[in-house]
Design an enzyme around this catalytic site. Structure first.
Site, short mmCIF file in Angstrom:
data_model
loop_
_atom_site.label_atom_id
_atom_site.label_comp_id
_atom_site.label_asym_id
_atom_site.label_seq_id
_atom_site.Cartn_x
_atom_site.Cartn_y
_atom_site.Cartn_z
N LYS A 89 0.84 -1.20 0.00
CA LYS A 89 0.00 0.00 0.00
C LYS A 89 0.88 1.25 0.00
CE LYS A 89 -4.50 -0.29 2.19
NZ LYS A 89 -5.19 -0.18 3.48
C1 E4P Z 1 -8.76 0.85 3.68
O1 E4P Z 1 -8.02 0.18 3.00
C2 E4P Z 1 -8.34 1.47 4.95
O2 E4P Z 1 -7.49 0.56 5.61
C3 E4P Z 1 -9.43 1.82 5.89
O3 E4P Z 1 -10.67 1.31 5.43
C4 E4P Z 1 -9.50 3.25 6.31
O4 E4P Z 1 -10.62 3.43 7.11
P1 E4P Z 1 -10.84 4.62 8.16
O5 E4P Z 1 -11.37 5.80 7.42
O6 E4P Z 1 -11.85 4.07 9.10
O7 E4P Z 1 -9.52 4.90 8.81
#
Ligand code: E4P
Length: 230
Positions: A89
């Site tokens: 990522k």
């Molecule tokens: C997605 O890949 C992220 O890990 C995650 O969903 C972010 O979510 P949040 O807005 O609750 O931090």
């Protein structure tokens, strides 16, 4: 259409894997911190390998912990060595809008043959450019988009339409789920994948009226047995 689990906890991964409902796992540094993964690179490596091994051949997303260009490449190449089903990522840009992240994504996908999940996206236009750069996944944060006052469903529809039109390989992951109804709504809007925190996944399953109905069946089965005995 698929559901991924957004967690760093082994027990959550095991639980939903056994149920057969998830097709991958996503993490980020915040999720891992909440899951108790402390101790820097060694702890990250250990937990990532553990999850990757549990779910293989399903994919696991692990995020780089730097926004320095060279370090992102080094880390991504290191993660890719940990397990064959790990994708890396990288945020769409850095905290100060550093757009060289696109160059890193393109390099990793094309030169190093590493699968990248380009993350922290808030708009269809970011998704399109990430897909053009060659990202395997583009992650749009639905709950955060909605919190800014836009409807992420519009962004999902637009992103899917341009990605399909240009026949790009990127799969759209929608994360940042906030409500149970997000999941089907976002899949119907065109997301290839919705990544879901364990609480939301449980919320999709458990319904008060299903509880009541199950209770009725069990009570009546017991009554029928007792009637036979008397
Ligand atoms: C997605 O890949 C992220 O890990 C995650 O969903 C972010 O979510 P949040 O807005 O609750 O931090």
């Amino acid at each position: 259409m698929a559901i991924f689990l957004d967690t760093g906890k082994i027990e959550d991964v095991e639980k939903f894997l056994r149920m057969g409902v998830i097709r991958g796992v996503t993490t980020n540094p915040t999720i891992l911190l909440k899951a108790g993964v402390i101790g820097g690179r060694d702890a990250l490596r250990k937990r990532s390998i553990e999850i990757a091994d549990l779910i293989k051949p399903l994919p696991l997303s692990v995020e780089v912990t730097t926004n320095d260009f060279e370090h992102m490449i080094v880390q991504a190449r290191e993660y890719a060595q940990w397990a064959g089903n790990i994708n890396v990522k990288i945020t769409v840009h850095g905290p100060d809008g550093e757009i060289e992240n696109f160059e890193a994504v393109h390099l990793l996908e094309t030169k190093y043959d590493i699968r990248v999940n380009m993350t922290a996206m808030m708009s269809a236009q970011q998704c399109l450019l990430g897909a053009l750069a060659g990202a395997t996944y583009v992650s749009l944060f639905g709950g955060r988009v909605n919190n800014m006052g836009y409807n992420c469903v519009d962004e999902i529809r637009k992103a899917r339409s341009v990605i399909d039109d240009q026949d790009l390989k990127a799969k759209i992951i929608i994360g940042s789920t906030r409500e149970v109804l997000n999941v089907i709504e976002w899949l119907e809007a065109g997301a290839h994948i919705v990544t879901v925190v364990p609480e939301i996944l449980k919320g999709m399953i458990v319904h008060p009226y299903s509880k009541e109905t199950a209770r009725m069946f069990l009570n009546d089965a017991r009554k029928a047995e007792e009637m036979l005995k008397s």
